[in-house]
Design a protein around this motif. Structure first.
Motif, PDB file in Angstrom:
ATOM      1  N   THR A  24       0.835  -1.209   0.000  1.00 41.18           N
ATOM      2  CA  THR A  24       0.000   0.000   0.000  1.00 41.18           C
ATOM      3  C   THR A  24       0.861   1.247   0.000  1.00 41.18           C
ATOM      4  O   THR A  24       0.564   2.222  -0.689  1.00 41.18           O
ATOM      5  CB  THR A  24      -0.919   0.010   1.241  1.00 41.18           C
ATOM      6  OG1 THR A  24      -1.692  -1.187   1.254  1.00 41.18           O
ATOM      7  CG2 THR A  24      -1.826   1.222   1.225  1.00 41.18           C
ATOM      8  N   ARG A  25       1.923   1.188   0.805  1.00 36.30           N
ATOM      9  CA  ARG A  25       2.787   2.365   0.887  1.00 36.30           C
ATOM     10  C   ARG A  25       3.373   2.694  -0.483  1.00 36.30           C
ATOM     11  O   ARG A  25       3.432   3.856  -0.901  1.00 36.30           O
ATOM     12  CB  ARG A  25       3.911   2.132   1.891  1.00 36.30           C
ATOM     13  CG  ARG A  25       4.831   3.353   2.008  1.00 36.30           C
ATOM     14  CD  ARG A  25       5.843   3.201   3.112  1.00 36.30           C
ATOM     15  NE  ARG A  25       6.676   2.011   2.912  1.00 36.30           N
ATOM     16  CZ  ARG A  25       7.553   1.553   3.796  1.00 36.30           C
ATOM     17  NH1 ARG A  25       7.693   2.178   4.958  1.00 36.30           N
ATOM     18  NH2 ARG A  25       8.270   0.484   3.552  1.00 36.30           N
ATOM     19  N   GLU A  26       3.796   1.657  -1.193  1.00 34.00           N
ATOM     20  CA  GLU A  26       4.394   1.894  -2.511  1.00 34.00           C
ATOM     21  C   GLU A  26       3.370   2.495  -3.466  1.00 34.00           C
ATOM     22  O   GLU A  26       3.636   3.452  -4.182  1.00 34.00           O
ATOM     23  CB  GLU A  26       4.939   0.588  -3.075  1.00 34.00           C
ATOM     24  CG  GLU A  26       5.767   0.838  -4.328  1.00 34.00           C
ATOM     25  CD  GLU A  26       6.420  -0.439  -4.830  1.00 34.00           C
ATOM     26  OE1 GLU A  26       6.866  -1.236  -3.965  1.00 34.00           O
ATOM     27  OE2 GLU A  26       6.459  -0.621  -6.049  1.00 34.00           O
ATOM     28  N   HIS A  27       2.183   1.937  -3.461  1.00 34.27           N
ATOM     29  CA  HIS A  27       1.078   2.422  -4.283  1.00 34.27           C
ATOM     30  C   HIS A  27       0.792   3.895  -3.964  1.00 34.27           C
ATOM     31  O   HIS A  27       0.640   4.735  -4.851  1.00 34.27           O
ATOM     32  CB  HIS A  27      -0.147   1.536  -3.988  1.00 34.27           C
ATOM     33  CG  HIS A  27      -1.321   1.834  -4.852  1.00 34.27           C
ATOM     34  ND1 HIS A  27      -2.493   1.115  -4.777  1.00 34.27           N
ATOM     35  CD2 HIS A  27      -1.532   2.778  -5.794  1.00 34.27           C
ATOM     36  CE1 HIS A  27      -3.354   1.604  -5.648  1.00 34.27           C
ATOM     37  NE2 HIS A  27      -2.808   2.611  -6.273  1.00 34.27           N
ATOM     38  N   ALA A  28       0.740   4.181  -2.656  1.00 39.41           N
ATOM     39  CA  ALA A  28       0.411   5.538  -2.211  1.00 39.41           C
ATOM     40  C   ALA A  28       1.507   6.529  -2.593  1.00 39.41           C
ATOM     41  O   ALA A  28       1.243   7.659  -3.016  1.00 39.41           O
ATOM     42  CB  ALA A  28       0.183   5.556  -0.700  1.00 39.41           C
ATOM     43  N   GLN A  29       2.766   6.107  -2.464  1.00 36.21           N
ATOM     44  CA  GLN A  29       3.861   7.016  -2.801  1.00 36.21           C
ATOM     45  C   GLN A  29       3.862   7.348  -4.282  1.00 36.21           C
ATOM     46  O   GLN A  29       4.153   8.477  -4.680  1.00 36.21           O
ATOM     47  CB  GLN A  29       5.206   6.411  -2.384  1.00 36.21           C
ATOM     48  CG  GLN A  29       5.478   6.597  -0.895  1.00 36.21           C
ATOM     49  CD  GLN A  29       6.672   5.814  -0.405  1.00 36.21           C
ATOM     50  OE1 GLN A  29       7.263   5.035  -1.147  1.00 36.21           O
ATOM     51  NE2 GLN A  29       7.039   6.005   0.851  1.00 36.21           N
ATOM     52  N   GLN A  30       3.506   6.389  -5.103  1.00 33.76           N
ATOM     53  CA  GLN A  30       3.422   6.652  -6.539  1.00 33.76           C
ATOM     54  C   GLN A  30       2.324   7.662  -6.828  1.00 33.76           C
ATOM     55  O   GLN A  30       2.499   8.571  -7.634  1.00 33.76           O
ATOM     56  CB  GLN A  30       3.112   5.355  -7.292  1.00 33.76           C
ATOM     57  CG  GLN A  30       4.355   4.665  -7.811  1.00 33.76           C
ATOM     58  CD  GLN A  30       4.016   3.320  -8.426  1.00 33.76           C
ATOM     59  OE1 GLN A  30       2.912   3.140  -8.954  1.00 33.76           O
ATOM     60  NE2 GLN A  30       4.934   2.383  -8.352  1.00 33.76           N
ATOM     61  N   ALA A  31       1.172   7.457  -6.148  1.00 35.54           N
ATOM     62  CA  ALA A  31       0.064   8.387  -6.352  1.00 35.54           C
ATOM     63  C   ALA A  31       0.479   9.790  -5.924  1.00 35.54           C
ATOM     64  O   ALA A  31       0.176  10.778  -6.586  1.00 35.54           O
ATOM     65  CB  ALA A  31      -1.159   7.924  -5.579  1.00 35.54           C
ATOM     66  N   ALA A  32       1.183   9.883  -4.810  1.00 30.93           N
ATOM     67  CA  ALA A  32       1.630  11.186  -4.306  1.00 30.93           C
ATOM     68  C   ALA A  32       2.593  11.836  -5.287  1.00 30.93           C
ATOM     69  O   ALA A  32       2.509  13.036  -5.562  1.00 30.93           O
ATOM     70  CB  ALA A  32       2.283  11.021  -2.941  1.00 30.93           C
ATOM     71  N   ALA A  33       3.485  11.027  -5.833  1.00 30.29           N
ATOM     72  CA  ALA A  33       4.462  11.551  -6.796  1.00 30.29           C
ATOM     73  C   ALA A  33       3.749  12.132  -8.014  1.00 30.29           C
ATOM     74  O   ALA A  33       4.157  13.167  -8.551  1.00 30.29           O
ATOM     75  CB  ALA A  33       5.446  10.462  -7.206  1.00 30.29           C
TER      76      ALA A  33
END
Lengths: 152, 170
Positions: A24-33
């Motif tokens: 989830t963290r990876e998914h979220a960081q991509q979205a944030a980027a």
């Protein structure tokens, strides 16, 4: 905070939870980027959608994006991007919102990622008139006036 | 504006007072404390011979600065031309670069063409400013001004209708 401590404890205690957290963290960081910001773990854990995704194995991407968009840091980034676009298009109001002083204007432009200094909000004709007026002044006055008018 | 006195020349260039007097004959000077004449560095440099060139950095070190970074004076075009003729090798290239950078920065800074009417004179006189002089003669890159901020102030201060075909006064 209570909720965060609980969250971290649960993630630490359960390996399936931990795996979901990492994904989830990876998914979220991509979205944030994609929104132009970086969100650290503490910021992510505050989002209900993230906690839900990790603890209940239920990822609602729409909701996550909505929550991210609501964050101050993202709002600020969105406004910066809008300002940059407006300046690149020569929008008068945007130009007027920048500082008059040329050096300050330059550093504001750099922070926005612009490659040229936006002119002080005035037309070519106005600038020409002001410059001609400057040329009639004696040298000691010229620079001070030019700075006042945002030309130097 | 950087100035030197005759003592500075004698020391830096290792010349006798007599020789220094000859070299500075006819140059404009301003009297300073104790009556010592102060000459513009940009006027003195073209009087230096080839064997003096190695001492030029020492001369810069001794020169005094009046903090006037922008205004180059009223009879500037012939003085700038004389200095330009004295430059050698890489100095010539560096001046070319500085002129290009200035012109570019001026074009990016302004929307109207008012100051561009004076461009030729401004380009010619550029070498007389301390930052560009240091860069051109000594290769001191730290001395270079940030042209995007400096170009308009320099241009506004020095723009005038020049007689560019003026011959040197005898």
């Amino acid at each position: 905070m209570m909720a965060e401590d609980n969250f971290r404890d649960m993630v630490a205690a359960d390996s399936a939870c931990r795996a979901r957290w990492i994904a989830t963290r990876e998914h979220a960081q991509q979205a944030a980027a994609e929104l132009g910001v970086t969100l650290d773990d503490d910021a992510l854990i505050e989002l209900p959608s993230i906690r839900l995704a990790v603890l209940a194995d239920h990822m609602d991407r729409e909701r996550m994006l909505a929550e991210m968009n609501g964050l101050d840091v993202v709002q600020k980034q969105v406004r910066q991007q809008e300002l940059k676009a407006a300046l690149e298009n020569g929008d008068e109001e945007a130009l007027a919102s920048l500082p008059r002083d040329r050096a300050a204007r330059l550093s504001a432009a750099r922070k926005l990622g612009l490659s040229t200094i936006p002119p002080a909000a005035r037309s070519v004709e106005d600038e020409a008139t002001l410059l001609r007026r400057l040329m009639t002044l004696n040298r000691t006055e010229r620079l001070a006036r030019a700075r006042e008018w945002g030309l130097a | 504006m950087m100035t030197v006195c005759q003592d500075d020349l004698a020391r830096a260039l290792d010349l006798t007072r007599n020789t220094v007097t000859v070299r500075t004959r006819g140059l404009n000077y301003s009297p300073a404390t104790h009556g010592a004449r102060r000459y513009r560095l940009t006027d003195v440099l073209p009087r230096l011979r080839d064997r003096d060139r190695q001492h030029v950095p020492a001369l810069f070190d001794l020169a005094q600065d009046d903090q006037e970074e922008l205004f180059v004076g009223d009879d500037a075009v012939p003085r700038a031309r004389r200095l330009e003729l004295w430059l050698q090798g890489e100095q010539v290239e560096r001046l070319f670069e500085a002129r290009a950078a200035f012109t570019n920065a001026l074009a990016l800074s302004l929307q109207s063409s008012v100051l561009f009417e004076h461009l030729e004179g401004l380009r010619l006189k550029l070498v007389l400013t301390e930052p560009v002089l240091r860069w051109t003669v000594l290769g001191d890159a730290d001395a270079l001004p940030p042209f995007d901020l400096w170009a308009v102030p320099y241009a506004i201060t020095n723009a005038r209708y020049e007689n560019l075909t003026e011959k040197e006064a005898a």
